[in-house]
Structures are given as C-alpha cells and as structure tokens.
Write an enzyme that holds these catalytic residues in place. Sequence first.
Site, mmCIF file in Angstrom:
data_model
loop_
_atom_site.group_PDB
_atom_site.id
_atom_site.type_symbol
_atom_site.label_atom_id
_atom_site.label_comp_id
_atom_site.label_asym_id
_atom_site.label_seq_id
_atom_site.Cartn_x
_atom_site.Cartn_y
_atom_site.Cartn_z
ATOM 1 N N LYS A 136 16.841 56.398 33.200
ATOM 2 C CA LYS A 136 15.935 56.601 32.891
ATOM 3 C C LYS A 136 14.777 57.418 33.884
ATOM 4 C CE LYS A 136 16.859 51.987 31.029
ATOM 5 N NZ LYS A 136 17.129 50.427 30.246
ATOM 6 N N LYS A 159 19.223 46.365 39.581
ATOM 7 C CA LYS A 159 20.185 46.102 38.319
ATOM 8 C C LYS A 159 21.003 45.131 38.843
ATOM 9 C CE LYS A 159 22.186 50.034 40.077
ATOM 10 N NZ LYS A 159 22.540 50.615 39.084
ATOM 11 N N ARG A 160 22.160 44.354 38.149
ATOM 12 C CA ARG A 160 22.462 42.712 38.213
ATOM 13 C C ARG A 160 23.334 42.823 39.473
ATOM 14 N NH1 ARG A 160 23.107 38.702 34.294
ATOM 15 N NH2 ARG A 160 24.092 37.416 35.109
ATOM 16 N N LYS A 185 28.523 47.261 42.507
ATOM 17 C CA LYS A 185 27.476 48.056 42.563
ATOM 18 C C LYS A 185 26.764 48.998 43.692
ATOM 19 C CE LYS A 185 25.994 46.045 37.162
ATOM 20 N NZ LYS A 185 25.809 47.796 36.779
ATOM 21 N N HIS A 223 32.651 48.018 27.388
ATOM 22 C CA HIS A 223 31.641 48.088 28.276
ATOM 23 C C HIS A 223 32.391 47.456 30.251
ATOM 24 C CE1 HIS A 223 28.283 48.360 25.623
ATOM 25 N NE2 HIS A 223 29.238 47.519 25.271
ATOM 26 N N THR A 243 22.767 52.649 32.260
ATOM 27 C CA THR A 243 21.210 53.264 31.943
ATOM 28 C C THR A 243 20.468 53.466 32.420
ATOM 29 O OG1 THR A 243 21.125 51.084 30.775
ATOM 30 C CG2 THR A 243 22.578 52.958 29.345
#
Length: 795
Positions: free
Chosen positions: A642, A530-531, A536, A351, A638
């Site tokens: 969504k 998200k984290r 990110k 991952h 992911t």
Amino acid sequence: MDDLPRTDLRAAIMWHLTYTLGKDPDHAQLFDWRMALSHAVRDRIVDRWMTATRDTYRADAKRVYYLSMEFLIGRLLEDNIVNLQMTDQARAAIESLGLDYRQLLLDEPDAALGNGGLGRLAACFMESLATLGCPAYGYGIRYEHGLFRQSFLDGRQQEAPEDWLQQPNAWEFERPEARFTLGFGGNILTRAGTTRWEPEHFVQAEAFDTPVIGWRGRWANTLRLWAGRAVNPFDLERFNAGDFAAAAENEALARTISRVLYPEDSTEKGKYLRLMQEYFFSAASIRDILRRFETAHQDLRLLPQKVAIQMNDTHPAIAGPELVRLLHDERGLPFDEALDIARGCLNYTNHTLLPEALESWGEALFASLLPRHLQLIDRIDDAHAKAHPARRVSAHGDGRVRMGELSFIMSNRVNGVAALHTGLMKTTVFRELNDLHPGRIVNETNGVTPRRWVHSCNPRLSALITDTIGDGWIGDLEKLTELEPHIDDADWLARFAQVKTDNKAGLCDWVTREHELMLNPEAIFDVQIKRIHEYKRQHLNILEAIALWQEIRDNPGAGWTPRVKIFGGKAAPGYFFAKDIIRLINDAARVINADAATHGLLQIIYLPNYNVTMAERLIPAADLSEQISTAGKEASGTGNMKFALNGALTIGTLDGANVEIRERVGKENFFLFGMTVDEAEARRQVENHAAGAIAADPRLARAIEAIRAGAFSPDEPDRYAGIVGNLTGPDYFLVASDFSDYWRAQREVDQAYADKRNWARMAALNAARSGWFSSDRTIRGYMADIWGARSLTGN
Ligand code: NBY
C-alpha cells in the site's frame, strides 16, 4: 406513500429517510442521513447481486468458498459508492441536502472483524473476487465486538470493547431461515457397522449476508457471517418458577460463541471457546456449501468439480474432518471416497512460520468438544501413513492435534503468501510433508485492492493518474507502468510531488484537530503502522529515534533532515513485551517532543486506536514506509504494498514481499538494510551476538544506556529492564545486530530526501512499478493455480 424513486438518488435518500428510518427530515441526525444514503446505495447493489447468483446457478459454475475467521473490512459505504461509480452523484445529493459528504462517510463505524494483515487480506480478496466476476462466498463470524479499542493512559495501552453493532448495520441482510444446528461434546454410537456422533450440546448458526460489489458494479458476491443463537432461547418453566436469569441462560451461552474476536494474532492460546468458534463457523459453512451443491446435484463425487474451499490459515481446519464426517457418517460414502472428495475441494493458505503461532490443541480438550472428529483425524492420519509408509507425519500425536499438519494433509493445494515465505515453508515447517507431496505447495504473493488502497484513500493521486493515463488502471493496476515516461517530465513530477505535499498537509490538520499536536510538514513522514510484535521490531525503530535525538543534541547545526516518526498499532492484551514497547515509544516521544534542542527536527507521535480507516489517512501522507522485520519472520506484509503504491519509499529488510517489491521498483529506489535469512540464522549461533553488536556501535550502546538509566521514565528508572535485558541478552530478533546497518540506511534516507526532486522521482517510480501488487492479480493466481475457477464476466 410514494413509490421508491429508482433513478433520482436524492429522492431515494429522502424516501429511505421517511420509510426505512421513520425520520422527519427536520429531525434527522447525521446517522439517519448516512443510513438513508446507505440504503439507497444498497438498493443499487441488490439487483446486480441477484442476477449474479442466478447466473451462477444457470451456468452451474464452480464456486469458491473463502473460509476465514476474520474479515477486516473497515467502512463499506464509500467502497460501494466507488464501485458503483456513483461518487459524483452521491456527493451532489448529500450536498444538496446541506450536509458534508466526507463527514457523512466518516460517520460509519469500522467493521473491525480482524486483527491485522490476515483479516484485511480476506477483505481485499472479497472485493477482487467480485471485481473479477468469480462466483464466490466469504464465510466467517459475525462478531458482536470486533477488535478492541485502544487508548493510552500514561503511555500504556488500555483496551475497551468495540461496539460496531450498537448501531444498526445497513449492509447486512439477516437470514432467520438460513440456520444450522451444530453439536458439541456427547458420545459416539456404533451400530451395525455405522458410526454416528450424538452430541450433547447444541447451538444454532444464523446467517447474515452482506453483498460485495466489484469494480464498476458488474458482479456481486456474498459475505455470509454466522451468529450464535440458542436452539431453545427461553426456558418458560424456569421463568414461571421465578428464575429469570436462568430462563435466558441458554440464549446467553449460545450468543457467547460469536460475541468477541480473539485479539491474539500470534500466540496460540488453546482456548476452549476459540475451538468452539472455529468449529461453529466451519461446520455451518460446510453444511451450507453441501446444501447448495445438493440443490443442483445428486452425485457427491462431482463435489470437487463444483466447489473450491480455501482455508485462510488453520483456523477453519476442522472443516476437513467435518466434510469427511458429513460425507461418510451422514451420507454413507465409504471413508476413502469421502476423504478423496474432501481433499479434492480443500486448500490451505499459511500466513506464518513462527512456531508459537501454529495452532494445536490438547487432545483431551479436543475430544471433549469434538470426539468424532478426533476419531476421524486418526483415520485420516492412518490413510496418510498407509499411502506414505516411509515417513510418519501425523496431525494427531504426542497428546496434541496439530492444525497445520491436518490442513496440509487434507488439502489439494497449500500456499504461502510471498515467494520467500513459500520457499521457507518448503524447507522448514513443512519440509517433510513437502517431500511426500512435491508440487502441493505453491506461491501466491499477496496483493491489495487498488480501489480502496489507491483510488479511494488517495483521491489526489488517483486524479493525477487518471488525468495522465486514463482510468483503466483502477481495474488493471499494471497499467501504472504507463506513468513511467511522464516521470522525466519536470512539470508532471512537480504535480506528483504536490499530491504528497497536500496529503501531508491534510494529515497535519487532522493530527492538530484530534491530538493537539503540530507536525512539521517539511519533515520526512516516517510511518510504521502494523500490529506490535518483537519480530516486526518497532523497538528497532524507536532505538534509532533515540540515537538520532542524542546525535542531534550533540551536533544541532549539522544540517539534519527533519523527521516525524509516526507509529500506530495494537498489542495483544496478554503480550506484555509488546505493551512495554508501546509504552517506551510513548515515553520517548514525551521527552523528545519536549526538548527545545531538537524542536522541529525530530518529532515522535503514536496515534492511538490504529484501524483500517486510520491506515487510509496515513498511507497517502507517508514519505517513508518502515518494513523492518527480522528476515524470515514476516510472511509477506501487505502494508508495504500500500505504501509503495502511494508513493512512499521503503526502508526494509529482505523479508516477505519486500523482496518482490524491491525487485520490481528497482534496488536504487529502495532503502535496504539488515541481515538475510541465512545471515540471521548464522548470527543467532554467535555467542553473545547482542553484546558484541552493542560493543561495536557506540550510538546503539548510548541509546540503550539512556533507556536503562531511566531517561524516558525518570519516575521509574527500571521500567524498561525487560526490554533492555532482552536487547542486551538473548535478542532473538537481532535488533542489536541489525542496528548499525539500519542507522546507515536511515542516514541515506536523510541524504536522499534533501534532494526533493530526486526523491519525488524515486517515489513516482515506486508507484508506477507496484501495479503487480493488486489483489486482482493475486486472485487470478488462485483461480488458475488452486481453484480451477473461471470468471463469469469475462474478466
Ligand atoms: O498475514 C499476517 C502475516 O503476519 C503477514 O505477513 C501477511 O502479509 C498477512 C496476510 O497474508 N498474519 C496475520 O495477520 N495473522 C493474524 O492476524 C492472526 C490472527 C489470529 C491468529 C493468528 C494470526 N490466531 O491464531 O488466532
């Protein structure tokens, strides 16, 4: 005592209230009613569950075992009701009792047994496995405390323990008889050519089973979570001697193993207890798998035909050497045969490619806990080196045990989670191993379960879709393409747009109630959840917000499209840079939200304690999905799927599954920006790339300067010296270099949003074309390419 009513749900609820909860209806609290409903629903799962287990035995079917340190489940009551197709019945029963159905559902605590995408993927997979009728078990840890609760104090993240098991959990069945004793430490004895491990310390793993029911209730599988228990819980001798605390010490130590979920999701910490947790759940699971196999078979060589084990990341990697140990040391198979059998069963999903996230253990620590396993890893390495003498890649070397290499060597198949990521696995971290084992690495692009992530979380959209094309899409998400012809129908498109409007209004109400803040419902709802991570790039997002704020102040009459920027996400407690980003967002939000000059045009809100339930609220109300990681760093994502399914447009880089989303929804319906993987790699080689980018973009320079000068932290002007220093200096994640293009794409978003009708069209095309991102499709891929498993329900 009356019999339990089997068909009348309301009567079943009353029965459970009385006989399971022991409550008089006159004194029952919301909690009691929720438990009573949960038990009534659970009853309706159990028969199906037991037949599925019997069917599997009878067919002697291959079973899939999904080993994961994390299952980020969230709530289960609604999921179960929906999959049993009991929604109307349940609502009617609850309302007839004078209760509010939604309120009752919301009373359930989230099972937060995961950090982020990896754990949530495992939960979606469990639901899809059951939907597809694939005989499967999930194996994990029953953490007493899931991921910490987040709150903000002066904008800073505070962590508090999470307590989901304070209340009884209606879904699990404790299995006191299903226990395994596991050893740690100790010595290795060699006698008459056989080697055995004699551990020094022991703990027991006790099973707790949760049934997982698939869509339309046709099949149910088991999620088996292990809890730590003492072998000798209580020392009566010590107790009688008056040493009461010491008398219970054993018990406390054993329970510590399953006490808390580690909240680090990207930096490897190498903690002793963490390795204990990994061995604890992997070894208990492997023993359970062997036990089940041996109830039906004697010949261990059949194991790969009957058992497929999936390791979710390297956290269960010790399952490999443990299986070899059981087959060789304990069952007496020759080592090479044991190794072949184990490798025939095991598979590994990667991952992440971030080097700091790849697990490795110091050999001294490893040997102190698992001495025999270290020996076996050396033999596994030797066997591998013998088969491939040309190149030396080993799991154990330079004083460390590397779990990525171990997992790869021990696996039949190794997979990445999006096409781009799988390609990069082959050319970067696993380049040498891929050369030695061409074809072992395969891609299985992630997916999400449509039951939870469209049908349940977005009832308005679900109703519109079902009204348009029937309800077949819930079990076959690619049917969403049938919406496409309707998108050109102005009335239909207006209904689609109205769904979003209503969802946004609902979110506004909730934010007002919970956070005493009024959001402008006309604005673009721009969401990044998200984290928190440098890769990110939440700091890229907040920099753009600051620059936008400055620009609106300069030119308030320029016809700006109003925006609400919504953030949610937790930072690992020891990840100080991420915590600084959180504080900066909160500080900037405070200043910007209070500015009358930009009022109604720009709002920023950081919602505390982001979790699965909050995602279910936010995603249906989002207009814009922020997927802005540095290219090459986000394995898949992911959340991106969504959002697209729920009719949000993506602003994103060519990273992870964004690439595949854009291909499917069409490039004209996706706001692309930023460097590619290769461009990013090249940019990093440019000296002073960040300074260069800042010099070339006055907006960026001004935004950074405001932060540096303390515009958002007037009481402590140098509060963000760390962030500023990074952005103007090394900037490994290329925030500065991607800023200008991000700004450009954001202004395109503004323009596009101004044309309401066309925006709705693009959003509808995103929803209609994202059906491929169902985890049903992903699981079919694993079944065919990796597990060789088949459906027992003909799905
Ligand atoms: O897995 C995520 C990836 O970042 C994301 O791109 C992908 O979509 C998702 C599912 O494949 N990884 C992730 O969530 N990782 C963790 O949560 C995690 C948790 C624990 C540890 C490492 C990573 N750990 O070492 O303890």
